[in-house]
Every structure is written in C-alpha cells, then in structure tokens.
Design an enzyme around this catalytic site. Sequence first.
Site, PDB file in Angstrom:
ATOM      1  N   THR A 185     -23.457  43.835 -47.429  1.00 26.74           N
ATOM      2  CA  THR A 185     -22.597  43.918 -46.271  1.00 26.74           C
ATOM      3  C   THR A 185     -21.642  45.077 -46.505  1.00 26.74           C
ATOM      4  OG1 THR A 185     -20.908  42.773 -45.014  1.00 26.74           O
ATOM      5  CG2 THR A 185     -21.041  42.207 -47.324  1.00 26.74           C
ATOM      6  N   GLU A 330     -22.443  37.041 -44.965  1.00 25.27           N
ATOM      7  CA  GLU A 330     -22.000  36.037 -45.945  1.00 25.27           C
ATOM      8  C   GLU A 330     -22.337  34.612 -45.530  1.00 25.27           C
ATOM      9  OE1 GLU A 330     -20.279  38.600 -44.857  1.00 25.27           O
ATOM     10  OE2 GLU A 330     -18.906  39.410 -46.359  1.00 25.27           O
ATOM     11  N   LYS A 440     -17.812  48.237 -34.530  1.00 17.07           N
ATOM     12  CA  LYS A 440     -19.185  47.750 -34.424  1.00 17.07           C
ATOM     13  C   LYS A 440     -19.929  48.592 -33.394  1.00 17.07           C
ATOM     14  CE  LYS A 440     -21.770  44.223 -35.789  1.00 17.07           C
ATOM     15  NZ  LYS A 440     -21.831  42.984 -36.504  1.00 17.07           N
ATOM     16  N   TRP A 445     -21.961  48.399 -38.506  1.00 18.74           N
ATOM     17  CA  TRP A 445     -20.545  48.607 -38.810  1.00 18.74           C
ATOM     18  C   TRP A 445     -20.241  50.054 -39.121  1.00 18.74           C
ATOM     19  CZ3 TRP A 445     -17.341  45.087 -37.494  1.00 18.74           C
ATOM     20  CH2 TRP A 445     -17.603  43.737 -37.689  1.00 18.74           C
TER      21      TRP A 445
HETATM   22  P1  AMP Z   1     -22.369  41.341 -40.208  1.00 24.56           P
HETATM   23  O1  AMP Z   1     -22.084  40.756 -41.535  1.00 24.56           O
HETATM   24  O2  AMP Z   1     -22.638  42.808 -40.246  1.00 24.56           O
HETATM   25  O3  AMP Z   1     -23.431  40.601 -39.499  1.00 24.56           O
HETATM   26  O4  AMP Z   1     -21.052  41.220 -39.307  1.00 24.56           O
HETATM   27  C1  AMP Z   1     -20.398  39.992 -39.133  1.00 24.56           C
HETATM   28  C2  AMP Z   1     -19.273  40.152 -38.155  1.00 24.56           C
HETATM   29  O5  AMP Z   1     -19.775  40.447 -36.850  1.00 24.56           O
HETATM   30  C3  AMP Z   1     -18.454  38.904 -37.961  1.00 24.56           C
HETATM   31  O6  AMP Z   1     -17.493  38.735 -38.978  1.00 24.56           O
HETATM   32  C4  AMP Z   1     -17.832  39.150 -36.597  1.00 24.56           C
HETATM   33  O7  AMP Z   1     -16.677  39.952 -36.679  1.00 24.56           O
HETATM   34  C5  AMP Z   1     -18.922  39.908 -35.866  1.00 24.56           C
HETATM   35  N1  AMP Z   1     -19.687  38.988 -35.011  1.00 24.56           N
HETATM   36  C6  AMP Z   1     -20.867  38.417 -35.267  1.00 24.56           C
HETATM   37  N2  AMP Z   1     -21.261  37.654 -34.232  1.00 24.56           N
HETATM   38  C7  AMP Z   1     -20.305  37.745 -33.294  1.00 24.56           C
HETATM   39  C8  AMP Z   1     -20.119  37.186 -31.995  1.00 24.56           C
HETATM   40  N3  AMP Z   1     -21.023  36.401 -31.444  1.00 24.56           N
HETATM   41  N4  AMP Z   1     -18.992  37.501 -31.325  1.00 24.56           N
HETATM   42  C9  AMP Z   1     -18.059  38.320 -31.862  1.00 24.56           C
HETATM   43  N5  AMP Z   1     -18.182  38.885 -33.084  1.00 24.56           N
HETATM   44  C10 AMP Z   1     -19.288  38.597 -33.792  1.00 24.56           C
END
Ligand code: AMP
Length: 543
Positions: A185, A330, A440, A445
């Site tokens: 991540t 995570e 995002k 990211w």
């Molecule tokens: P990743 O580990 O790259 O999948 O990113 C995770 C992050 O994406 C989370 O901590 C959130 O900030 C964001 N995220 C994931 N799903 C959602 C959702 N349905 N709505 C808003 N933010 C989300």
Amino acid sequence: MIGNMMFQPLLISSLIEHAVIYHADTAIISKNTDGSITHSSWGQIARNSKRFANVLQSFGFTVSDRIATLAWNNHRHLETWYGISGSGLICHTINPRLFPEQLTYIINDANDKTLIFDKTFLNLVLSIKKTLPYVEYFICLDGYDEKIQTAFPEVLFYDELIEGQSADFEWPELDESKASSLCYTSGTTGHPKGVLYSHRSTVLHSYATCLPDSFNFSAQDRILPVVPMFHVNAWGTPYAAAMAGCSMVLPGPMLDGESLVQLIDEYQVTNALGVPTIWQGLLTAARNSGSQLKSLQRNVVGGAACPPSMAQAFKDEFQCETIHAWGMTETSPVGVINQLKAKHLELDESEQFQLRFSQGRPPFGVNIRICGQENSNDELPRNGHATGHLQIKGHWIVESYFNQFSHALTEDGWFDTGDMATINQDGYMAISDRSKDLIKSGGEWISSVELENIAIAHPEVDMVAVIAAVHPKWDERPVLIAKKSASSQITEDKILAFFTDKIAKWQIPDKVIFVDSIPVGGTGKVLKKDLREVYGSVLLAKE
Ligand code: AMP
C-alpha cells in the site's frame, strides 16, 4: 473439553480443490494482452495451477519464498496465483502503474525470487531488471515469442514451462496462519508498506464476501472483476468465485467502457466490480452504444466514494443494483458493504436510496468503531452525526506491516484506518473525509507529500501545497498551490516540467495556481482544508 469435530486448515488450495471437484466445467473467460479470448474452466485452471506448482518446486523454492506478478486479470495470472499460494509460496501482486523506482523498492523489500510479467510490461521489466539482485527467474506470462527472447535472452515462457509438467501435485497441508499473498500500500510519507495476508484470513474473507448481504456471489453468477488482481487481490474475488463456483470473465488490459460493455453483453456478466472511474466510462459507453446491459444484475463500487448520481443511473437506466463497499489494502479489503435490512424495505424509495449512499455495515468477522483521536480508544457515539477516526478489527485485518516489527494497532488492538467517518445506530458507516491528504486518481493513490517534496526543491518557489481537486473523469487530480520566490517570473509550464523524470507521468499535477500566501494553522501546518474549499473545484470548469 474440546469439540469432537474434524479440523481442517483453511487453505487457498482448498478453494481451487473445491472448484475443480464441484465446478470443473464452469467457464473462465479471459481476454489476453493481444485482445484474443481464451475459454477456460475451473477444471483447466486447477490443472494448470498444479503444473505451475510443479515448475516452482523444480526451481527449488522453499515455503514462504516470494513470487511476484506484474500482470493483468487473465487466466494465466489466475493459474499462477493458485500454483504459488497453493504450494506454500507467497504471491506478491505488484501494481505496474508505479514508478520504476517504487517497483524496484517493492520487489527488493519483498525479496521476490521470481518475477512473472505480462508481455505488456516487457520494457518496464527490462528497464529495472539490473536493480533486482534477488530475482532468479523472469517468466513471461505467455507462449514463446522470438522477439521477446531476443530482447531478453534469460526470460522463460509460462506456456513452455507448464507444457511438459504433470497436472498431479499434492497441495501441502500448511498451517492456516502461514502467509499466502502480499500487497503493498502507498503510505503518506516514506516507502510503500507490505500487507501480508494469510491462508486463513483469505478463506474467511471469501466466506464473508460471498454472503447475500455482501457481494452476493452464487454458482449462477458470472462475475467480471474489473478491479485489477494487483489491487488488493481484485478485492478477493478470484478466491470468493472459486468458493461460490461463479463463472468469471477476466478483462485483461482493456478496461475502457466500450471493451467492458462488449464483454458484459457478449458473455452475459451478472455482477461486476470496480472503482467509480471505471463505472463512469462504462455508463457513457453503454449509453453511446445503446446497450441495455441486460444481464448485469449488480455492480460493486468501492475504492473511492460512489457518487449518488452513478448509482441512480445504474438503477434507472439499466435496472442494475449498485452495491457500495469500503475497504483498504490493510483490510483484505472488505470492511463494510451497503445492503439494506428488512426494516428499510418499508421506507420509500428516496429514503432507501439515501441510506445506500453510505459505505455500509460490516459482515460477521469485522467490527468497526470511531474515536475522537487518531490511534486512541475514546469511542464516539454511533448516532450518524459524530465524526471520528475510523478503526477496525477482525479476522482479515492487518496486525503489522511486512518487514516492520512494530504492531500497526492501537493499544487495545484496533487498526486506525486514517479515514474519518460516522456510524449510525444500525452500524452503517459513512466516510466523511480522509485524515490523510492523499489524492485518489482513477483508483490510484498519489501522495501529496511526495509532490510537494519535489516542487519545493525548485529554486524559484518559496512554499507549496498539493491538494486533491475534484475531476470529472479521474475523481481527483493533484493541483499545486505555489508561492513564488520574490521577483521570480516562473511559469506554470516550467514548474510542471520540473516534475518530469522525478515521478510517474500520471502523478504530475494537472494545474499550478500561484498565490501570494498559503494559509497555515497554529502548529505551522498548511491548512489544506481551506485550500480545498477555495480551489477544490478548479478542474471542473476545465472540461
Ligand atoms: P487502498 O488501500 O488503496 O485500497 O485505499 C483505501 C482507501 O480508499 C480507504 O482508506 C479510503 O480512504 C478509500 N476508500 C475505499 N473505499 C471507499 C469508499 N467506498 N468510499 C470512500 N473512500 C473509500
């Protein structure tokens, strides 16, 4: 007294074994990198995964060695997954969109012994291979190709490797807590961090995601994981699909709306999963082509907030039920999923629709809470209004990061997600903000800190801040706010050119805004929230 029931470890090999015994002829349709289609089945996937397990064994690897994949969603990638994890090795899926230096860091940090890659990534692999001292084998995930062999003499070809191998392989009976796969991540600062999943966490996560109040997978479904297998294991769908006996369509590299509409219509996909950007493209393409997306009953939207207008469009125009879900690397990733309860069915349609905007409630196996301070245990009320730091615990939630010996948890054992959220009395969680300022962009990211670190190195700027600006296509894109140094005549183009070769092209800010001063708070930190309020919509006027 101990119960008198059998004990069987929860292993990834048991998923593919189940699929081959009970769903052998269920179709796995795969788009290759050249656009051609391969028709396979769970039976064929299982046999080839055993052939590949024999190949790995012949290389002399030992339990928990890491094998990396840099590949799209396709049948060969699926075979390697089961072959690697099933035989006790760790499948390290890598995001090919990372900058080469990040790839090198990740591959070396993981100590990957083999790098498996799709043809598309040949040049990328060639450009970094000298920086990868631990990689003993490079495997091109395809048939023999003379051009590739000439460019890369030591490369091995997947089809050739498995061709002569036996489809008999005894999956080892591992301890279920052994590691099975690894995903990195990106952190706000510093290097990406590895999350090491176990066989047990993966199988329990699969049980949870198949449930009717989760992704609702069944043996009558044909699912399309648009979310890449390198993005938190395609949200675990290749495992859950084997468990539920779903047919799958693996879309390969072509993730544009037109290609996806064609796959859905031609192969009668019932359930598809992806980030909001994907669905935006798909909606446009379906409208343009006149497709009714007739077979599509459900789509799962996660990775970023699902805009209400998107869910409305799927419902009104295509009679497709949108399932909003939240998770992170995570959390394997599923943390909460939005499905209604019986009592909500009495509400009128607009009230139901309102309820479905939140990210949802946890399945059994996961618990969430919000707290007043980051990493604290001062739990806030579940009243739908109080906003706090979202924390989570459960069977498939990270305890510590790979290669880092300290725990990633609060003192009382919860993982602080870095997201800000509310939880209502029924347990529905709604993300209200991020405590981090990551951007995002199209499901990927971008670290604002990384961009600021580059920009501030320019001799003609005094102060900078990077914020996420709302973008009609990519959800968010970075915008650089800069205060020029006195008497500087620097232009936007020159500052943007300064990013070239320092960061991946897609991470470069979309715009630079010059200001006389950047607001700072009491502790001297830039008030990004204020900047976002002023400049957060600056890209919307553009297109
Ligand atoms: P990743 O580990 O790259 O999948 O990113 C995770 C992050 O994406 C989370 O901590 C959130 O900030 C964001 N995220 C994931 N799903 C959602 C959702 N349905 N709505 C808003 N933010 C989300």
